[in-house]
Design an enzyme around this catalytic site. Sequence first.
Site, PDB file in Angstrom:
ATOM      1  N   GLY A  31     -29.798 -18.006   5.689  1.00  0.00           N
ATOM      2  CA  GLY A  31     -29.727 -19.421   6.036  1.00  0.00           C
ATOM      3  C   GLY A  31     -30.106 -19.704   7.473  1.00  0.00           C
ATOM      4  N   GLY A  36     -40.246 -19.194   9.674  1.00  0.00           N
ATOM      5  CA  GLY A  36     -40.409 -17.825   9.161  1.00  0.00           C
ATOM      6  C   GLY A  36     -39.957 -17.757   7.712  1.00  0.00           C
ATOM      7  N   HIS A  37     -38.765 -18.282   7.452  1.00  0.00           N
ATOM      8  CA  HIS A  37     -38.260 -18.315   6.073  1.00  0.00           C
ATOM      9  C   HIS A  37     -39.188 -19.162   5.192  1.00  0.00           C
ATOM     10  CE1 HIS A  37     -34.312 -17.884   8.392  1.00  0.00           C
ATOM     11  NE2 HIS A  37     -34.306 -16.815   7.612  1.00  0.00           N
ATOM     12  N   GLN A  61     -23.050  -6.387   6.002  1.00  0.00           N
ATOM     13  CA  GLN A  61     -24.143  -5.822   6.806  1.00  0.00           C
ATOM     14  C   GLN A  61     -23.908  -6.027   8.307  1.00  0.00           C
ATOM     15  OE1 GLN A  61     -27.215  -8.456   4.938  1.00  0.00           O
ATOM     16  NE2 GLN A  61     -28.026  -8.659   7.002  1.00  0.00           N
ATOM     17  N   GLY A 147     -39.757 -10.583   5.237  1.00  0.00           N
ATOM     18  CA  GLY A 147     -40.590 -10.722   6.428  1.00  0.00           C
ATOM     19  C   GLY A 147     -40.844  -9.401   7.124  1.00  0.00           C
ATOM     20  N   GLN A 153     -36.215  -3.104   7.538  1.00  0.00           N
ATOM     21  CA  GLN A 153     -35.612  -3.633   6.303  1.00  0.00           C
ATOM     22  C   GLN A 153     -36.641  -3.652   5.169  1.00  0.00           C
ATOM     23  OE1 GLN A 153     -32.831  -7.139   6.014  1.00  0.00           O
ATOM     24  NE2 GLN A 153     -34.724  -8.193   5.571  1.00  0.00           N
ATOM     25  N   SER A 186     -33.173 -16.978  13.353  1.00  0.00           N
ATOM     26  CA  SER A 186     -31.986 -17.837  13.373  1.00  0.00           C
ATOM     27  C   SER A 186     -31.192 -17.572  14.643  1.00  0.00           C
ATOM     28  CB  SER A 186     -31.116 -17.553  12.150  1.00  0.00           C
ATOM     29  OG  SER A 186     -31.880 -17.643  10.966  1.00  0.00           O
ATOM     30  N   ARG A 187     -31.220 -16.325  15.124  1.00  0.00           N
ATOM     31  CA  ARG A 187     -30.438 -15.963  16.318  1.00  0.00           C
ATOM     32  C   ARG A 187     -31.018 -16.551  17.600  1.00  0.00           C
ATOM     33  NH1 ARG A 187     -29.377 -10.890  13.243  1.00  0.00           N
ATOM     34  NH2 ARG A 187     -27.122 -10.804  12.967  1.00  0.00           N
TER      35      ARG A 187
HETATM   36  P1  AMP Z   1     -32.632 -13.649   7.627  1.00  0.00           P
HETATM   37  O1  AMP Z   1     -32.195 -15.000   7.174  1.00  0.00           O
HETATM   38  O2  AMP Z   1     -32.759 -13.520   9.110  1.00  0.00           O
HETATM   39  O3  AMP Z   1     -31.859 -12.528   6.980  1.00  0.00           O
HETATM   40  O4  AMP Z   1     -34.121 -13.482   7.098  1.00  0.00           O
HETATM   41  C1  AMP Z   1     -34.449 -13.657   5.754  1.00  0.00           C
HETATM   42  C2  AMP Z   1     -35.868 -13.213   5.541  1.00  0.00           C
HETATM   43  O5  AMP Z   1     -36.743 -13.983   6.371  1.00  0.00           O
HETATM   44  C3  AMP Z   1     -36.090 -11.742   5.898  1.00  0.00           C
HETATM   45  O6  AMP Z   1     -36.950 -11.148   4.926  1.00  0.00           O
HETATM   46  C4  AMP Z   1     -36.754 -11.833   7.246  1.00  0.00           C
HETATM   47  O7  AMP Z   1     -37.585 -10.721   7.539  1.00  0.00           O
HETATM   48  C5  AMP Z   1     -37.579 -13.099   7.092  1.00  0.00           C
HETATM   49  N1  AMP Z   1     -37.897 -13.644   8.420  1.00  0.00           N
HETATM   50  C6  AMP Z   1     -37.023 -13.934   9.410  1.00  0.00           C
HETATM   51  N2  AMP Z   1     -37.689 -14.349  10.516  1.00  0.00           N
HETATM   52  C7  AMP Z   1     -39.003 -14.308  10.208  1.00  0.00           C
HETATM   53  C8  AMP Z   1     -40.194 -14.602  10.940  1.00  0.00           C
HETATM   54  N3  AMP Z   1     -40.181 -15.005  12.193  1.00  0.00           N
HETATM   55  N4  AMP Z   1     -41.387 -14.434  10.300  1.00  0.00           N
HETATM   56  C9  AMP Z   1     -41.431 -14.007   9.021  1.00  0.00           C
HETATM   57  N5  AMP Z   1     -40.340 -13.710   8.279  1.00  0.00           N
HETATM   58  C10 AMP Z   1     -39.142 -13.856   8.861  1.00  0.00           C
END
Ligand code: AMP
Length: 284
Positions: A31, A36-37, A61, A147, A153, A186-187
């Site tokens: 979320g 990116g998402h 995690q 991503g 990962q 998100s961070r």
């Molecule tokens: P997260 O919500 O951070 O766990 O990310 C969920 C998915 O979005 C994971 O597969 C991440 O690798 C991908 N993701 C997060 N940030 C990016 C980004 N800047 N570009 C592409 N994919 C992303």
Amino acid sequence: MKVVTTIKQVREQVKSWHQSGASIGLVPTMGFLHEGHQSLMAAAKKDNQKVIVTIFVNPIQFGPSEDLASYPRDLQRDKIACEKMGVDLIFCPSTDEMYDTHFSSYVDVNGLTDALCGKRRPGHFKGVCTVVTKLFNITQPDRAYFGQKDAQQLAVIKRMVKDLNFNIEIIGCPIVREQDGLAKSSRNSYLSESERLAAVCLYQAIESANSMIKQGEKSVATIRTAMQDIIAKQSLAKIDYIEFVDLQTLTSVELLEQDSLCALAVYIGKTRLIDNFIYYHYYS
Ligand code: AMP
């Protein structure tokens, strides 16, 4: 777009989609969605008839001293972002829905998790693989999108899918960046104004490494030193690691003579950011 919180509701929807022959793309997230998402959602939309986004901040995690409690959350905003992307179903379960009191089964990928973030965040990938396995079983997708931003990962999930014979195609999607090059995350919302400015040093280090490589530099030690020097210029930055590893095995490389992943983790203030790039030997 449907928004559901129980496994039973997802199963009912997925069953009817499967009966109608629709293909399903899954985008697992924690979320606080950003572009990116959304790029993963766009890829899923292109390849599949139905798209499921999961939004779940997975407690198992996170390490005990990590940011589980403060992790940013905004479900209302996330719903709008998903709606805009044409997502069909959001699954946003509670922790209790995912882990009952007697929960005791885990998925643990060995080897690939020894280096990089796996080394610094013990148990992290065990938590990731366990939740992703559960989400795969719940949503039964044809394809799942991850991503390249989280390069280790992606490698670990691909290995797990192969090892455990999940009938799911894993699709890696490129890193989406802010205008100054900072990888979207998100961070990033944790960063103060001055930290946000300093955070560009990760990308500057990557850019400098890439230009050295273009000029023929093969020594990892030399490239790493240049990257460290760039990051050291930012007083708010503290390197957790900068590593070069074989793209397949994620074992350390000293010379760029094979396809390699350069991954880095840097603290900007208290916020730990990661980034990476891939070196393809064939094209160099
Ligand atoms: P997260 O919500 O951070 O766990 O990310 C969920 C998915 O979005 C994971 O597969 C991440 O690798 C991908 N993701 C997060 N940030 C990016 C980004 N800047 N570009 C592409 N994919 C992303």
